[in-house]
Design a protein around this motif. Structure first.
Motif, mmCIF file in Angstrom:
data_model
loop_
_atom_site.group_PDB
_atom_site.id
_atom_site.type_symbol
_atom_site.label_atom_id
_atom_site.label_comp_id
_atom_site.label_asym_id
_atom_site.label_seq_id
_atom_site.Cartn_x
_atom_site.Cartn_y
_atom_site.Cartn_z
ATOM 1 N N GLU A 221 0.850 -1.197 0.000
ATOM 2 C CA GLU A 221 0.000 0.000 0.000
ATOM 3 C C GLU A 221 0.886 1.247 0.000
ATOM 4 O OE1 GLU A 221 -3.368 2.238 -0.183
ATOM 5 O OE2 GLU A 221 -3.375 0.039 -0.164
ATOM 6 N N ALA A 222 1.927 1.216 0.830
ATOM 7 C CA ALA A 222 2.864 2.342 0.892
ATOM 8 C C ALA A 222 3.642 2.479 -0.410
ATOM 9 C CB ALA A 222 3.820 2.152 2.071
ATOM 10 N N LEU A 223 4.043 1.353 -0.986
ATOM 11 C CA LEU A 223 4.803 1.381 -2.237
ATOM 12 C C LEU A 223 3.963 1.963 -3.371
ATOM 13 C CD1 LEU A 223 7.262 -1.252 -3.541
ATOM 14 C CD2 LEU A 223 5.416 -0.547 -5.052
ATOM 15 N N ALA A 224 2.686 1.574 -3.412
ATOM 16 C CA ALA A 224 1.818 2.025 -4.507
ATOM 17 C C ALA A 224 1.584 3.528 -4.485
ATOM 18 C CB ALA A 224 0.476 1.290 -4.439
ATOM 19 N N VAL A 225 1.623 4.137 -3.307
ATOM 20 C CA VAL A 225 1.409 5.591 -3.224
ATOM 21 C C VAL A 225 2.724 6.366 -3.211
ATOM 22 C CG1 VAL A 225 -0.805 5.307 -2.048
ATOM 23 C CG2 VAL A 225 1.277 5.596 -0.675
ATOM 24 N N GLY A 226 3.844 5.650 -3.380
ATOM 25 C CA GLY A 226 5.134 6.319 -3.476
ATOM 26 C C GLY A 226 5.806 6.617 -2.159
ATOM 27 N N ALA A 227 5.324 5.996 -1.059
ATOM 28 C CA ALA A 227 5.954 6.224 0.247
ATOM 29 C C ALA A 227 7.218 5.393 0.417
ATOM 30 C CB ALA A 227 4.970 5.907 1.368
ATOM 31 N N VAL A 228 7.335 4.285 -0.327
ATOM 32 C CA VAL A 228 8.576 3.519 -0.407
ATOM 33 C C VAL A 228 8.825 3.171 -1.874
ATOM 34 C CG1 VAL A 228 8.453 2.547 1.930
ATOM 35 C CG2 VAL A 228 7.443 1.285 0.038
ATOM 36 N N ASP A 229 10.085 2.894 -2.192
ATOM 37 C CA ASP A 229 10.466 2.604 -3.577
ATOM 38 C C ASP A 229 10.636 1.113 -3.839
ATOM 39 O OD1 ASP A 229 10.703 5.446 -4.118
ATOM 40 O OD2 ASP A 229 12.561 5.362 -2.948
ATOM 41 N N TYR A 230 11.110 0.379 -2.823
ATOM 42 C CA TYR A 230 11.317 -1.064 -2.935
ATOM 43 C C TYR A 230 10.825 -1.740 -1.663
ATOM 44 C CZ TYR A 230 14.462 -0.082 -6.859
ATOM 45 O OH TYR A 230 14.986 0.349 -8.050
ATOM 46 N N GLY A 231 10.504 -3.023 -1.773
ATOM 47 C CA GLY A 231 10.106 -3.770 -0.586
ATOM 48 C C GLY A 231 10.071 -5.260 -0.861
ATOM 49 N N ALA A 232 10.133 -6.040 0.217
ATOM 50 C CA ALA A 232 10.101 -7.503 0.121
ATOM 51 C C ALA A 232 8.801 -8.020 0.726
ATOM 52 C CB ALA A 232 11.299 -8.103 0.839
ATOM 53 N N VAL A 233 8.104 -8.901 -0.015
ATOM 54 C CA VAL A 233 6.815 -9.439 0.434
ATOM 55 C C VAL A 233 6.702 -10.908 0.042
ATOM 56 C CG1 VAL A 233 5.657 -7.197 0.243
ATOM 57 C CG2 VAL A 233 5.615 -8.759 -1.702
ATOM 58 N N GLY A 234 5.653 -11.561 0.521
ATOM 59 C CA GLY A 234 5.371 -12.932 0.120
ATOM 60 C C GLY A 234 4.710 -12.978 -1.245
ATOM 61 N N ASN A 235 4.217 -14.165 -1.610
ATOM 62 C CA ASN A 235 3.694 -14.330 -2.968
ATOM 63 C C ASN A 235 2.297 -13.770 -3.186
ATOM 64 O OD1 ASN A 235 2.357 -16.227 -1.416
ATOM 65 N ND2 ASN A 235 2.794 -17.971 -2.748
ATOM 66 N N THR A 236 1.501 -13.640 -2.119
ATOM 67 C CA THR A 236 0.109 -13.243 -2.288
ATOM 68 C C THR A 236 -0.133 -11.738 -2.302
ATOM 69 O OG1 THR A 236 -0.466 -15.284 -1.132
ATOM 70 C CG2 THR A 236 -2.233 -13.709 -1.476
ATOM 71 N N PRO A 237 0.553 -10.932 -1.489
ATOM 72 C CA PRO A 237 0.273 -9.494 -1.494
ATOM 73 C C PRO A 237 0.300 -8.833 -2.870
ATOM 74 C CG PRO A 237 1.621 -10.040 0.392
ATOM 75 C CD PRO A 237 1.531 -11.293 -0.427
ATOM 76 N N PRO A 238 1.242 -9.191 -3.776
ATOM 77 C CA PRO A 238 1.207 -8.541 -5.094
ATOM 78 C C PRO A 238 -0.047 -8.871 -5.897
ATOM 79 C CG PRO A 238 3.355 -9.560 -4.699
ATOM 80 C CD PRO A 238 2.441 -10.044 -3.618
ATOM 81 N N ILE A 239 -0.605 -10.066 -5.683
ATOM 82 C CA ILE A 239 -1.825 -10.460 -6.410
ATOM 83 C C ILE A 239 -2.985 -9.556 -5.991
ATOM 84 C CG2 ILE A 239 -3.488 -12.309 -6.826
ATOM 85 C CD1 ILE A 239 -0.752 -12.933 -8.016
ATOM 86 N N PHE A 240 -3.182 -9.414 -4.683
ATOM 87 C CA PHE A 240 -4.267 -8.567 -4.190
ATOM 88 C C PHE A 240 -4.033 -7.104 -4.545
ATOM 89 C CE2 PHE A 240 -5.136 -12.287 -1.569
ATOM 90 C CZ PHE A 240 -6.524 -12.310 -1.538
ATOM 91 N N ALA A 241 -2.784 -6.666 -4.474
ATOM 92 C CA ALA A 241 -2.477 -5.270 -4.806
ATOM 93 C C ALA A 241 -2.773 -4.984 -6.275
ATOM 94 C CB ALA A 241 -1.013 -4.973 -4.486
ATOM 95 N N GLN A 242 -2.364 -5.892 -7.154
ATOM 96 C CA GLN A 242 -2.644 -5.712 -8.577
ATOM 97 C C GLN A 242 -4.144 -5.737 -8.845
ATOM 98 O OE1 GLN A 242 -0.848 -8.627 -11.184
ATOM 99 N NE2 GLN A 242 -1.436 -7.527 -13.041
ATOM 100 N N ALA A 243 -4.861 -6.634 -8.162
ATOM 101 C CA ALA A 243 -6.318 -6.716 -8.335
ATOM 102 C C ALA A 243 -7.009 -5.434 -7.899
ATOM 103 C CB ALA A 243 -6.868 -7.908 -7.560
#
Length: 331
Positions: free
Chosen positions: A86-108
């Motif tokens: 959520e922070a990355l998408a609004v430009g509050a961070v530039d890079y980050g490490a996550v598990g496999n599912t968060p990017p799916i929900f974020a893209q959706a």
């Protein structure tokens, strides 16, 4: 004739020297361009979680600072992947490490993000646990149970696989959507029947709460963790991502070569009890190189997206490939 051969030889030598000089000039220009791009970068903001050992070591050893000596490096901690993205998408961070599912929900949800790298997740680093005296012995006994998990995290996809294997659906259980700290409190009070959670929270529940593992990631197909980036940052600094991955792989190699010190860094940065940190650290894949996404890894993510759409966990179909970063061609 001898005179002509001499002239020809001199001509070839001159041409060779000219080409060599040209190549050196191009190499210098490319190097200067990359250096200028790095020098132009004023700030890099990195999002991390307590489980992000590679990033913790990179921060402690200042490996990213070495790649960007003229930039300010900011580090921001998040409780789980969904909050980080959520922070990355609004430009509050530039890079980050996550598990496999968060990017799916974020893209959706229409969030702006790019996959830039992946690593293999440990076979015991994510599990479904129950309290020590629980009557639950296997996944077939989960029907009707209250199961705590962070919505949109890798535990979300993990629980989905567990339910499918048990012949159950999401309607057969009561998901209790809680971030890790709140889930631990609910688990300790036994106000939930089970908890799907990752290290180091998993290790803490096992060591301090005597949690009992019912099933873990190694019981299923290979699982991946991902390094994500803000697309606008990539567009503004096209050389930066390769430098970030270089620093992260240096961190991974450093961990393998300095395991006791790496464990000390892990414990110090997380504030974990020594036995908890040791348990989580030992389960981490070593080495765990960070690489650009392969076709196999992209397909694994696509399979998750397709399954989530089928289960109505996300509202629309997704295509993972278009948001995967492609490393710039080297010259």
């Amino acid at each position: 004739m001898k005179h002509i051969k001499t002239i020809t030889s001199l001509g070839l030598v001159t041409l060779s020297l000219a080409l060599s000089a040209c190549q050196k000039e191009n190499a210098v220009q490319n190097s200067n361009t990359e250096t200028a791009a790095k020098d132009d970068l004023k700030k890099v903001r990195i999002g991390f979680q307590k489980s992000s050992l590679t990033l913790l070591v990179a921060r402690d050893e200042k490996l990213i600072e070495q790649q960007f000596p003229h930039a300010q490096i900011e580090w921001k901690e998040f409780p789980a992947g969904p909050q980080l993205l959520e922070a990355l998408a609004v430009g509050a961070v530039d890079y980050g490490a996550v598990g496999n599912t968060p990017p799916i929900f974020a893209q959706a949800a229409g969030k702006d993000l790019n996959y830039v790298g992946y690593e293999v997740y440990g076979d015991q680093s994510l599990a479904l646990v129950v309290p020590p005296q629980s009557p639950i012995q296997n996944i077939s006994q989960l029907k009707g149970k209250r199961i705590a998990l962070q919505k949109g995290s890798n535990a979300h996809e993990f629980l989905s696989k567990i339910l499918a294997k048990a012949g159950l659906t999401w309607a057969d259980i009561q998901p209790i959507w809680l971030p890790p700290a709140d889930a631990r409190a609910a688990f300790d009070k036994q106000s939930v029947d089970a908890w799907a959670i990752w290290d180091p929270f998993l290790a803490a529940a096992e060591v301090q709460g005597q949690a009992r593992v019912i099933t873990q990631t190694g019981d299923f197909d290979k699982t991946y963790a991902f390094y994500m980036a803000n697309p606008k940052f990539i567009a503004a600094h096209p050389q930066a991502t390769a430098s970030i991955l270089k620093a992260l792989n240096e961190s991974d190699q450093w961990i393998v070569s300095h395991q006791q010190v790496a464990l000390d860094i892990y414990q110090k940065n997380t504030g974990l009890a020594p036995e908890v940190a040791k348990k989580a650290f030992e389960r981490r894949v070593k080495p765990a190189p960070i690489q650009p996404l392969s076709a196999e890894v992209i397909q694994a993510q696509q399979n998750i997206a397709d399954e989530f759409f089928k289960l109505k966990l996300i509202p629309n179909t997704l295509h993972v490939q278009p948001i995967v970063w492609t490393p710039p061609a080297s010259h």
